[in-house]
Design a protein around this motif. Sequence first.
Motif, PDB file in Angstrom:
ATOM      1  N   GLN A 226      87.221 -50.849  10.316  1.00 44.78           N
ATOM      2  CA  GLN A 226      88.236 -51.543  11.099  1.00 44.78           C
ATOM      3  C   GLN A 226      87.617 -52.302  12.264  1.00 44.78           C
ATOM      4  N   GLN A 227      86.602 -51.712  12.880  1.00 44.91           N
ATOM      5  CA  GLN A 227      85.921 -52.404  13.984  1.00 44.91           C
ATOM      6  C   GLN A 227      85.225 -53.672  13.489  1.00 44.91           C
ATOM      7  N   GLN A 228      84.789 -53.642  12.233  1.00 42.47           N
ATOM      8  CA  GLN A 228      84.102 -54.798  11.656  1.00 42.47           C
ATOM      9  C   GLN A 228      85.066 -55.780  10.993  1.00 42.47           C
ATOM     10  N   GLY A 229      86.361 -55.442  11.054  1.00 42.92           N
ATOM     11  CA  GLY A 229      87.361 -56.345  10.491  1.00 42.92           C
ATOM     12  C   GLY A 229      87.472 -56.274   8.982  1.00 42.92           C
ATOM     13  N   THR A 230      86.979 -55.179   8.374  1.00 41.89           N
ATOM     14  CA  THR A 230      87.118 -55.009   6.923  1.00 41.89           C
ATOM     15  C   THR A 230      88.076 -53.855   6.655  1.00 41.89           C
ATOM     16  N   ARG A 231      88.430 -53.665   5.380  1.00 43.04           N
ATOM     17  CA  ARG A 231      89.400 -52.632   5.034  1.00 43.04           C
ATOM     18  C   ARG A 231      88.851 -51.727   3.942  1.00 43.04           C
ATOM     19  N   MET A 232      89.407 -50.513   3.901  1.00 45.22           N
ATOM     20  CA  MET A 232      89.072 -49.600   2.813  1.00 45.22           C
ATOM     21  C   MET A 232      89.625 -50.165   1.508  1.00 45.22           C
ATOM     22  N   LYS A 233      88.880 -49.962   0.419  1.00 37.82           N
ATOM     23  CA  LYS A 233      89.421 -50.295  -0.891  1.00 37.82           C
ATOM     24  C   LYS A 233      90.464 -49.245  -1.265  1.00 37.82           C
ATOM     25  N   LYS A 234      91.393 -49.620  -2.133  1.00 43.25           N
ATOM     26  CA  LYS A 234      92.507 -48.731  -2.464  1.00 43.25           C
ATOM     27  C   LYS A 234      92.007 -47.393  -3.015  1.00 43.25           C
TER      28      LYS A 234
END
Length: 253
Positions: A226-234
């Motif tokens: 989240q800090q890097q602006g990415t998201r977990m894959k489902k």
Amino acid sequence: MSEETNGQANGSVPEVELIIKASTIDGRRKGACLFCQEYFMDLYLLAELKTISLKVTTVDMLKPPPDFRSNFEATPPPILIDNGLAVLENDKIERHIMKNIPGGHNLFVQDKDVAQRTENVYSKFKLMLLKRDDNSKNILLNYLRKINDHLGERGTRFLTGDTMCCFDCELMPKLQHIRVAGKYFADFEIPEELEHLWRYMFHMYQLDAFTQSCPADQDIINHYKQQQGTRMKKHEELETPTFTTSIPAAIRP
């Protein structure tokens, strides 16, 4: 909001509530907030000593319940509630535990050497996550080596002696983030040769104060995604939570 308690609630023991950030994956289990875990550990140790009864409540900051919003507005956890008094800022929470919570003063040991050796390790880890190069990895390693050497010189189970103190409650959550997120994002591993540090982590992994407050590996990883602006894959979000607590086979406790 979900809750868990430690210590028996009765008339002779004051109840203290700690509100912590919930998982950013499921919104219920413990999240990967370092300050939340640090104060959870402090208070858990006091609850084990039966000086307080501890109630821990997790709050999903993406969907905070109406009563949380009306009471605390936009203030993020950790939040300490003691006898109706809400303590909202990290330094004030620390001071309150030290001065106002029964037994709390015993956790706050003065040790300049320990403070100096541990204070920058997390900032070096954050730099390593950003750069992910050999130089930043070596800088982090040097800081971990200083802690390892300190533990070897002292010959104690914990940073200042054979009982835990505030420095341990602050350092160990950071070491867990370094271990889990360092491996995931930068293939960084704590070398086996740092045997005093590994032995220290082994002792911490045996303690309920750590295991009960520790976030899942997935939550630690998602914290930095989240800090890097990415998201977990489902499929990562649906994984059964795992907790890395193993130590190298060569390390003898």
